[in-house]
Design a protein around this motif. Structure first.
Motif, PDB file in Angstrom:
ATOM      1  N   MET A 183     -70.760  17.973  33.404  1.00 19.07           N
ATOM      2  CA  MET A 183     -72.049  18.650  33.546  1.00 19.07           C
ATOM      3  C   MET A 183     -71.892  20.012  34.194  1.00 19.07           C
ATOM      4  N   TRP A 184     -71.004  20.080  35.207  1.00 21.19           N
ATOM      5  CA  TRP A 184     -70.814  21.343  35.922  1.00 21.19           C
ATOM      6  C   TRP A 184     -70.231  22.420  35.018  1.00 21.19           C
ATOM      7  N   HIS A 185     -69.673  22.036  33.894  1.00 17.63           N
ATOM      8  CA  HIS A 185     -69.092  22.990  32.941  1.00 17.63           C
ATOM      9  C   HIS A 185     -70.161  23.575  32.024  1.00 17.63           C
ATOM     10  N   TRP A 186     -70.977  22.691  31.412  1.00 16.33           N
ATOM     11  CA  TRP A 186     -71.908  23.187  30.381  1.00 16.33           C
ATOM     12  C   TRP A 186     -73.299  23.524  30.905  1.00 16.33           C
ATOM     13  N   ALA A 187     -73.703  22.911  32.015  1.00 14.62           N
ATOM     14  CA  ALA A 187     -75.061  23.145  32.519  1.00 14.62           C
ATOM     15  C   ALA A 187     -75.143  24.439  33.321  1.00 14.62           C
ATOM     16  N   GLU A 188     -76.362  24.865  33.593  1.00 17.63           N
ATOM     17  CA  GLU A 188     -76.635  26.026  34.434  1.00 17.63           C
ATOM     18  C   GLU A 188     -77.488  25.571  35.616  1.00 17.63           C
ATOM     19  N   PRO A 189     -77.458  26.290  36.721  1.00 14.98           N
ATOM     20  CA  PRO A 189     -78.348  25.932  37.833  1.00 14.98           C
ATOM     21  C   PRO A 189     -79.801  25.803  37.369  1.00 14.98           C
ATOM     22  N   ASN A 190     -80.445  24.741  37.821  1.00 17.83           N
ATOM     23  CA  ASN A 190     -81.834  24.420  37.463  1.00 17.83           C
ATOM     24  C   ASN A 190     -82.016  24.123  35.975  1.00 17.83           C
ATOM     25  N   ASP A 191     -80.949  23.733  35.316  1.00 20.71           N
ATOM     26  CA  ASP A 191     -80.980  23.406  33.891  1.00 20.71           C
ATOM     27  C   ASP A 191     -82.016  22.314  33.610  1.00 20.71           C
ATOM     28  N   ALA A 192     -82.813  22.523  32.577  1.00 15.85           N
ATOM     29  CA  ALA A 192     -83.872  21.567  32.259  1.00 15.85           C
ATOM     30  C   ALA A 192     -83.342  20.231  31.746  1.00 15.85           C
ATOM     31  N   ASP A 193     -82.078  20.183  31.317  1.00 17.20           N
ATOM     32  CA  ASP A 193     -81.506  18.952  30.796  1.00 17.20           C
ATOM     33  C   ASP A 193     -80.845  18.098  31.878  1.00 17.20           C
ATOM     34  N   VAL A 194     -80.983  18.499  33.120  1.00 14.79           N
ATOM     35  CA  VAL A 194     -80.364  17.770  34.231  1.00 14.79           C
ATOM     36  C   VAL A 194     -81.471  17.226  35.150  1.00 14.79           C
ATOM     37  N   PRO A 195     -81.428  15.944  35.509  1.00 15.36           N
ATOM     38  CA  PRO A 195     -82.464  15.358  36.368  1.00 15.36           C
ATOM     39  C   PRO A 195     -82.208  15.657  37.848  1.00 15.36           C
ATOM     40  N   TRP A 196     -82.406  16.896  38.233  1.00  9.60           N
ATOM     41  CA  TRP A 196     -82.066  17.318  39.591  1.00  9.60           C
ATOM     42  C   TRP A 196     -82.812  16.523  40.651  1.00  9.60           C
ATOM     43  N   GLN A 197     -84.008  16.050  40.348  1.00 11.65           N
ATOM     44  CA  GLN A 197     -84.792  15.307  41.335  1.00 11.65           C
ATOM     45  C   GLN A 197     -84.123  13.988  41.717  1.00 11.65           C
ATOM     46  N   ARG A 198     -83.225  13.506  40.873  1.00 10.13           N
ATOM     47  CA  ARG A 198     -82.513  12.258  41.156  1.00 10.13           C
ATOM     48  C   ARG A 198     -81.177  12.496  41.864  1.00 10.13           C
ATOM     49  N   MET A 199     -80.796  13.745  42.046  1.00 11.31           N
ATOM     50  CA  MET A 199     -79.474  14.036  42.589  1.00 11.31           C
ATOM     51  C   MET A 199     -79.415  13.760  44.087  1.00 11.31           C
TER      52      MET A 199
END
Length: 255
Positions: free
Chosen positions: A187-203
């Motif tokens: 994920m750290w490779h393809w995603a961007e900070p605040n990426d909409a495809d990442v469930p940041w609220q669960r991190m």
């Protein structure tokens, strides 16, 4: 039991590893409040790795911290690791599997963990073996302490094997009322900070004990089959910037 597919394989495929992906500096310059994960609540842990090295790269410091606290930690390596380099002869593949097994057993020992349980499923084909993997993980979790944690690669990590392991672990946890932690690697490779495809609220960020990150760094260095090119002039599976990025961002999980 099956779990819903939340796949980012297409996004991972769009960004070649050699191209670098999202740099460490982008993540380090990113400011986001991430809740801490209290490890005191863990009665026992099963760490599931799609390939021999993912347990160390994605969750090594946390696993070492829990073991230092006296928590029973079991590492399960799902695949044989022989598919890292395409086009190998059967003999070369067996050599690679042997070497990757030896590297992982050394790395887990450096982390203070017992040798992994090897399932030997074919590297690159774990999505074809999800039901079997789910059954095995369900059996392990059923025999573990009530409320045990299971850490597996995130279902949306982008690599097909990583996502398959995440789905199997999620199904096994649901069947046994175990706590699922999903750790991202690619994920750290393809995603961007605040990426909409990442469930940041669960991190969540596990609170690791002092020295365990250093032990992880030393353990990562034993994976020579992944850190060095298989052939002169080739590209390694894990270029230096990939390892540097993982060490820079630290270990995170989706809860």
């Amino acid at each position: 039991m099956t779990t819903a597919r939340i796949s980012n394989c297409a996004r991972f495929a769009e960004r070649s590893i050699a191209g670098g992906g999202t740099p460490s500096s982008a993540w380090l310059g990113w400011r986001r409040d991430v809740e801490s994960l209290d490890l005191d609540e863990c009665p026992a842990l099963i760490v599931v790795a799609p390939h021999p090295d993912d347990e160390t790269l994605g969750f090594g410091a946390t696993a070492a911290s829990l073991r230092m606290r006296g928590v029973d930690v079991t590492v399960v390596a799902a695949s044989d690791g022989g598919g890292a380099y395409p086009g190998l002869s059967p003999l070369e593949r067996r050599w690679l599997e042997r070497d990757r097994r030896a590297e992982t057993e050394l790395a887990t020992r450096m982390l203070g963990l017992d040798p992994p349980i090897w399932l030997g499923l074919p590297d690159g084909e774990l999505d074809r073996h999800e039901d079997a993997l789910t059954d095995v993980l369900t059996e392990f979790l059923s025999a573990a302490a009530p409320g045990s944690w299971c850490a597996a690669t995130w279902r949306g990590d982008g690599h097909p094997d990583h996502e398959a392991v995440g789905r199997s672990a999620a199904a096994a946890c649901a069947a046994t009322s175990s706590t699922l932690l999903e750790y991202p690697v690619w994920m750290w490779h393809w995603a961007e900070p605040n990426d909409a495809d990442v469930p940041w609220q669960r991190m969540r960020r596990p609170v690791v004990d002092g020295g365990c990150s250093v032990r992880k760094r030393h353990a990562v260095n034993v994976f020579r089959t992944q850190l060095a090119p298989f052939e002169p002039g080739g590209d390694p599976i894990l270029p230096p910037f990939v390892v540097q990025r993982l060490m820079a961002v630290g270990e995170m999980v989706f809860l």
